[in-house]
Design an enzyme around this catalytic site. Structure first.
Site, PDB file in Angstrom:
ATOM      1  N   GLY A 129       1.045  -1.281   0.114  1.00 52.27           N
ATOM      2  CA  GLY A 129      -0.061   0.037   0.076  1.00 52.27           C
ATOM      3  C   GLY A 129       0.854   1.317  -0.063  1.00 52.27           C
ATOM      4  O   GLY A 129       1.975   1.281  -0.552  1.00 52.27           O
ATOM      5  N   SER A 130       0.479   2.391   0.631  1.00 52.68           N
ATOM      6  CA  SER A 130       1.152   3.627   0.434  1.00 52.68           C
ATOM      7  C   SER A 130       1.987   3.712   1.538  1.00 52.68           C
ATOM      8  O   SER A 130       1.927   3.070   2.591  1.00 52.68           O
ATOM      9  CB  SER A 130       0.183   4.745   0.580  1.00 52.68           C
ATOM     10  OG  SER A 130      -0.459   4.651   2.021  1.00 52.68           O
TER      11      SER A 130
ATOM     12  N   GLY B 229       1.923   2.481   5.470  1.00 56.88           N
ATOM     13  CA  GLY B 229       3.158   1.509   5.775  1.00 56.88           C
ATOM     14  C   GLY B 229       3.718   2.167   7.126  1.00 56.88           C
ATOM     15  O   GLY B 229       4.017   1.135   8.059  1.00 56.88           O
TER      16      GLY B 229
ATOM     17  N   GLU C  19       5.660  -3.239   1.004  1.00 53.16           N
ATOM     18  CA  GLU C  19       5.826  -3.028  -0.191  1.00 53.16           C
ATOM     19  C   GLU C  19       5.017  -1.725  -0.691  1.00 53.16           C
ATOM     20  O   GLU C  19       3.812  -1.619  -0.743  1.00 53.16           O
ATOM     21  CB  GLU C  19       5.120  -4.034  -1.350  1.00 53.16           C
ATOM     22  CG  GLU C  19       5.554  -5.267  -1.042  1.00 53.16           C
ATOM     23  CD  GLU C  19       7.090  -5.565  -1.706  1.00 53.16           C
ATOM     24  OE1 GLU C  19       7.322  -4.712  -2.696  1.00 53.16           O
ATOM     25  OE2 GLU C  19       7.720  -6.395  -1.576  1.00 53.16           O
TER      26      GLU C  19
ATOM     27  N   CYS D 262       2.455   0.861  -8.756  1.00 40.52           N
ATOM     28  CA  CYS D 262       3.452   1.142  -7.821  1.00 40.52           C
ATOM     29  C   CYS D 262       4.900   1.590  -8.437  1.00 40.52           C
ATOM     30  O   CYS D 262       5.504   2.585  -8.135  1.00 40.52           O
ATOM     31  CB  CYS D 262       3.642   0.244  -6.889  1.00 40.52           C
ATOM     32  SG  CYS D 262       3.988  -1.507  -7.284  1.00 40.52           S
TER      33      CYS D 262
END
Ligand code: NAD
Length: 495
Positions: free
Chosen positions: A239-240, A244, A261, A295
């Site tokens: 995610g963002s 994170g 990630e 991403c």
């Protein structure tokens, strides 16, 4: 615009339950939300989200399944057979769940279905990796002692996934985790509360024992409860970077394992001798893939100042040829952005860039004829500073920022001068120089004369604020194991 899959011809979808302990459960503490189709701005589904108590029940169920050995007591080949059934189910039903994903986030149809299909590829890949993985190794220590080092399942895994590629990003966690012997709580984004039921349906079809795989969509508070739960041993998050950071801090309280990630702002360095035709072929897909919501998308392009006009014009011409439209139409290359707030944020960042002197070379507007939906023409922006918002923040939309440079050192400095380090690219005619420059990029993946590629067999992950840990490859299995040293002999300590 004639596809029969156009979602506004369909009935409202209603799902009031989540999947816990092998059963469909209506969350008593949950909420129901309406999902909006980004291509039409019309509601297409109401779904239930779990509250913290329901999430606690999911963790309890996964914990019981792990501690009770329901999964690990099955012979290994039987576990594999069931996962193969899970993969087969998803492959056989890719059209149905892919169609739902189109309605959820507006992904072009082929990508949406391909993402669901990829779960089957994950099973195939991980089955081989699992067979070759060094589960046990004997070694002599420096004192001469013999030890056996074994890889043990890390335990209960919370797999928290974003909305942009939810099936493949779920599979890349669930499949290695289950093969390692873990049990899983899959936590989809609320946006994917319809299509990620695929994994619950597949778990039923594959006859996974109750609690081995739970599928529980939830918003912030219940997701936070999942990360903090004592019963969870490991959080595998995609995610963002903003989320994170919250997860890393929350997980620290129980010292659970975490892999992250996160986002990126990946740069492509174009060297002076880079062939134009290679750029035209590789750059547009590298920033518009997934409607620009990838991403590792190559969203910054660094060009030699003397070639800027030539390169920008050629890329812009190619970008202008991309078909933007109904994601359910197989001819569409770029669909709408996934949801209203996201669309407004991206448009706001573009407006900000223009206000501070940026020039939109192509795109930047709602495409003609698409009055409804969160559509944005693929966009190329120049004349902005390397430290401007548009050149630093992850937009997560089909927007390429072009920045000129004066020397290769300058290009490498600008490329590395972001918080992120997910991916990078170098284009040029001299393979040695291309590789040398690529070696200076602070990124988890670098691509030579290509904008972007991902392969299940090759480790994927970030440097810096793009996260820690790796998915894919045998390295992806490392994320779901603990190491145990069994001392087989050795002398007693002497005073
Ligand atoms: P997000 O961070 O908003 O949400 C990701 C997931 O976290 C969702 O399931 C969300 O519900 C959940 N979540 C939100 N708050 C939480 C909390 N406090 N505790 C636990 N979970 C919480 O990201 P998004 O908007 O869904 O996805 C886009 C982002 O994902 C982009 O930044 C993109 O770059 C990144 N991404 C990274 C990769 C990669 O492999 N590096 C791949 C795809 C997407």
């Amino acid at each position: 615009m004639t596809s029969e899959l156009r979602s506004w011809k369909r009935e409202m979808i209603k799902h009031r339950d989540v999947y816990i302990g092998g059963e469909w459960v209506i969350p008593a503490d949950g909420e129901e939300i309406e999902l909006e189709n980004p291509a039409t701005e019309l509601p297409f589904a109401t779904v239930a989200l779990a509250g913290p108590d329901t999430m606690a029940a999911a963790v309890h169920s996964a914990r019981q399944a792990f501690d009770g050995g329901e999964w690990t007591s099955l012979p290994k080949e039987e576990r594999l057979r069931r996962l193969e059934r899970l993969g087969q189910y998803l492959a056989d039903n890719a059209a149905r769940y892919g169609d739902e994903l189109v309605q959820e986030i507006g992904l072009p149809l082929a990508f949406a279905r391909g993402g669901v299909m990829s779960a089957a590829h994950h099973v195939k890949y991980w089955a081989n990796t699992w067979r070759d993985y060094p589960w046990t190794e004997e070694r002599r220590g420096v004192s001469g002692v013999r030890a056996r080092i074994t890889k043990e399942p890390v335990g209960v895994v919370a797999a928290i996934v974003p909305w942009n590629a939810p099936h493949s990003l779920s599979a890349s966690k669930i499949v290695p985790a289950l093969l390692a012997g873990c049990t899983v709580v899959l936590k989809p984004s609320p946006l994917n509360a319809v299509s990620l039921r695929a994994f619950a349906d597949a778990a039923e079809y594959a006859e996974l024992p109750p609690g081995v795989l739970n599928v529980v969509p939830a918003g912030g508070p219940a997701s936070d409860a999942l990360v903090r739960a004592f019963g969870v041993d490991k959080v595998a998050f995609t995610g963002s970077d903003a989320t994170g950071r919250i997860i890393a801090a929350a997980a620290a309280a129980t010292l659970k394992r975490v892999s992250l990630e996160l986002g990126g702002k990946s740069a492509g360095i174009v060297l002076d001798d880079a062939p134009l035709e290679r750029l035209v072929a590789t750059v547009p897909p590298a920033f518009t893939l997934n409607n620009g919501q990838a991403c590792a998308a190559m969203t910054r392009m660094l060009v030699p100042r003397r070639r800027q006009a030539e390169i920008v014009d050629a890329i812009a011409a190619e970008v202008g040829r991309l078909t933007v439209g109904d994601p359910a139409d197989p001819g569409t290359a770029v669909g709408p952005l996934a949801f209203r707030a996201h669309y407004e944020r991206v448009r706001g960042l573009l407006d900000g860039a223009v206000r501070s002197g940026g020039r939109i070379v192509t795109g930047g507007s709602r495409p003609a004829g698409l009055e409804q939906g969160f559509y944005l023409e693929p966009t190329v922006v120049t004349d902005v500073a390397p430290d401007s918002d548009i050149a630093q923040q992850e937009l997560f939309g089909p927007v390429l920022t072009v920045l000129p440079y004066d020397s290769v050192d300058d290009a490498v400095r600008i490329a590395n001068d972001t918080a992120y380090g997910l991916s990078g690219a170098v284009f040029g005619a001299d393979p040695e120089q291309v590789e040398a420059v690529a070696g200076r990029m602070r990124a988890g993946s670098v691509h030579l004369n290509n904008g972007l590629s991902v392969d299940i067999g090759i480790p994927f992950g970030g440097f810096k604020a793009s996260g820690y840990g790796r998915e894919f490859g045998p390295e992806g299995m490392d994320e779901y194991v603990e190491q145990r040293a069994v001392f087989l002999d050795g002398e007693p300590f002497r005073r």
